[in-house]
Design an enzyme around this catalytic site. Sequence first.
Site, PDB file in Angstrom:
ATOM      1  N   THR A   1       1.100  -1.222  -0.056  1.00 55.05           N
ATOM      2  CA  THR A   1      -0.116  -0.084   0.083  1.00 55.05           C
ATOM      3  C   THR A   1       0.945   1.156  -0.114  1.00 55.05           C
ATOM      4  OG1 THR A   1      -1.636  -1.179   1.286  1.00 55.05           O
ATOM      5  CG2 THR A   1      -1.841   1.345   1.471  1.00 55.05           C
TER       6      THR A   1
ATOM      7  N   LYS B   1      -7.602   1.437  -2.953  1.00 55.54           N
ATOM      8  CA  LYS B   1      -7.396   1.016  -1.603  1.00 55.54           C
ATOM      9  C   LYS B   1      -7.424   2.240  -0.683  1.00 55.54           C
ATOM     10  CE  LYS B   1      -5.206  -1.026   1.642  1.00 55.54           C
ATOM     11  NZ  LYS B   1      -5.631  -2.321   2.508  1.00 55.54           N
TER      12      LYS B   1
HETATM   13  P1  NAD Z   1       5.763  -5.798   7.686  1.00 53.31           P
HETATM   14  O1  NAD Z   1       6.524  -4.873   8.432  1.00 53.31           O
HETATM   15  O2  NAD Z   1       5.294  -7.101   8.500  1.00 53.31           O
HETATM   16  O3  NAD Z   1       6.482  -6.736   6.574  1.00 53.31           O
HETATM   17  C1  NAD Z   1       7.486  -5.939   5.503  1.00 53.31           C
HETATM   18  C2  NAD Z   1       8.843  -6.562   4.958  1.00 53.31           C
HETATM   19  O4  NAD Z   1       9.364  -5.990   4.290  1.00 53.31           O
HETATM   20  C3  NAD Z   1       9.307  -7.030   6.269  1.00 53.31           C
HETATM   21  O5  NAD Z   1       9.822  -8.349   6.419  1.00 53.31           O
HETATM   22  C4  NAD Z   1      10.724  -6.120   5.990  1.00 53.31           C
HETATM   23  O6  NAD Z   1      11.841  -6.897   6.614  1.00 53.31           O
HETATM   24  C5  NAD Z   1      10.611  -6.135   4.546  1.00 53.31           C
HETATM   25  N1  NAD Z   1      11.763  -5.147   4.001  1.00 53.31           N
HETATM   26  C6  NAD Z   1      11.542  -3.677   4.251  1.00 53.31           C
HETATM   27  N2  NAD Z   1      12.588  -3.093   3.558  1.00 53.31           N
HETATM   28  C7  NAD Z   1      13.020  -4.124   2.807  1.00 53.31           C
HETATM   29  C8  NAD Z   1      13.652  -4.009   1.584  1.00 53.31           C
HETATM   30  N3  NAD Z   1      14.477  -2.844   1.291  1.00 53.31           N
HETATM   31  N4  NAD Z   1      14.055  -5.033   0.874  1.00 53.31           N
HETATM   32  C9  NAD Z   1      13.429  -6.393   1.169  1.00 53.31           C
HETATM   33  N5  NAD Z   1      12.519  -6.365   2.269  1.00 53.31           N
HETATM   34  C10 NAD Z   1      12.419  -5.410   2.924  1.00 53.31           C
HETATM   35  O7  NAD Z   1       4.558  -5.184   6.771  1.00 53.31           O
HETATM   36  P2  NAD Z   1       2.934  -5.985   6.234  1.00 53.31           P
HETATM   37  O8  NAD Z   1       2.109  -6.080   7.443  1.00 53.31           O
HETATM   38  O9  NAD Z   1       3.536  -7.367   5.901  1.00 53.31           O
HETATM   39  O10 NAD Z   1       2.660  -4.981   5.455  1.00 53.31           O
HETATM   40  C11 NAD Z   1       3.294  -5.023   3.979  1.00 53.31           C
HETATM   41  C12 NAD Z   1       2.350  -3.939   3.376  1.00 53.31           C
HETATM   42  O11 NAD Z   1       0.993  -4.389   3.130  1.00 53.31           O
HETATM   43  C13 NAD Z   1       2.180  -2.605   3.549  1.00 53.31           C
HETATM   44  O12 NAD Z   1       2.188  -1.689   2.407  1.00 53.31           O
HETATM   45  C14 NAD Z   1       0.978  -2.597   4.263  1.00 53.31           C
HETATM   46  O13 NAD Z   1       0.490  -1.327   4.303  1.00 53.31           O
HETATM   47  C15 NAD Z   1       0.043  -3.528   3.512  1.00 53.31           C
HETATM   48  N6  NAD Z   1      -1.038  -4.015   3.992  1.00 53.31           N
HETATM   49  C16 NAD Z   1      -0.733  -4.962   5.380  1.00 53.31           C
HETATM   50  C17 NAD Z   1      -2.046  -5.298   5.895  1.00 53.31           C
HETATM   51  C18 NAD Z   1      -1.882  -6.057   7.249  1.00 53.31           C
HETATM   52  O14 NAD Z   1      -2.993  -6.284   7.923  1.00 53.31           O
HETATM   53  N7  NAD Z   1      -0.794  -5.952   7.804  1.00 53.31           N
HETATM   54  C19 NAD Z   1      -3.279  -5.377   5.093  1.00 53.31           C
HETATM   55  C20 NAD Z   1      -3.261  -4.821   3.810  1.00 53.31           C
HETATM   56  C21 NAD Z   1      -1.979  -4.294   3.471  1.00 53.31           C
END
Ligand code: NAD
Length: 289
Positions: free
Chosen positions: A93, A168
């Site tokens: 997102t 979204k």
């Molecule tokens: P999260 O923080 O659990 O996961 C993000 C991952 O990206 C982490 O494991 C981190 O180490 C990795 N990362 C960061 N920088 C990086 C890089 N340069 N190279 C490789 N990996 C890297 O977050 P999440 O909850 O999985 O959310 C991810 C996306 O999904 C976000 O944009 C969030 O807004 C969206 N989202 C989340 C939810 C939810 O309920 N968690 C729901 C809908 C959308």
Amino acid sequence: MKIAFIGLGNMGGGMAANLVKAGHEVRAFDLVETALDRARENGCETFGAVQEAVAGVDAVVSMLPNGAIVKNVYTADVIGHAPASALLLDCSTIDVATAREVAALAADAGHEMVDAPVSGGIAAANGGTLTFMVGGTDAAFERAKVVLEPMAKAVIHAGAIGAGQVAKMCNNMLLAIHMIGTCEALKLAEKNGLDMQMFYEISSKATGYNWSLNDYTPAPGIGATSPADNDYQGGFASALMLKDLRLAMAAAEASGANVALGKHAAEIYEAFNEAGGGGKDFGAIFTTL
Ligand code: NAD
């Protein structure tokens, strides 16, 4: 299909596992070792750098925290390193402007790209029941559908590039508004001597009907089972709701849209986060009333 998956966090971890289950060869990368361990347990091959993971792939899927990271990963390590024939799918997102900018840079290098943010939380990511809102050309959408379907309950073509992010942020602004309204109505009923369960029974069948009330009731022990029944643990964190509201407010400002209630909702989640509520489910606004 050979698919690189970048960002194996709460959401990406389960999504990558579902691509493996569908028979794809998944080449995974994350900065965090425990995320890589989990990916290996789920059948992914892991790599020490994005550039290695994207070598020779048919598609790249990313699930990253924000627009700045997405732009950095794609411009530094994906574009020009993945084959030009590889379809790029960013499921994070992020803001609309960055989604369009990265897609334009990708197009310059010969890639088709889609923005494909999701609705549904960690359980839906693990269960393969996310809803994807996809922005991109008709041709890119047809290619994206094949990649996204093993992770999805629904894959919807929202429009041109960026349209997925627009859908979204608008959806989540609306969600924040009806969640806060639902909390206020439940509390107002109680303070005026109407049992909250009775209010739920009536309003969930009347014109107050909405998802926050009917399916995710934010008062403990009332209505539908939700994170409220588990001290607001799990669910959709208030910090993530605030992130989405900030994206919506930035887009509203840039486009001159009037979002008085969205702005107020953002202020309410801002205050809740500052008070330490960021880790709690977004229905925990109920506890502040
Ligand atoms: P999260 O923080 O659990 O996961 C993000 C991952 O990206 C982490 O494991 C981190 O180490 C990795 N990362 C960061 N920088 C990086 C890089 N340069 N190279 C490789 N990996 C890297 O977050 P999440 O909850 O999985 O959310 C991810 C996306 O999904 C976000 O944009 C969030 O807004 C969206 N989202 C989340 C939810 C939810 O309920 N968690 C729901 C809908 C959308």
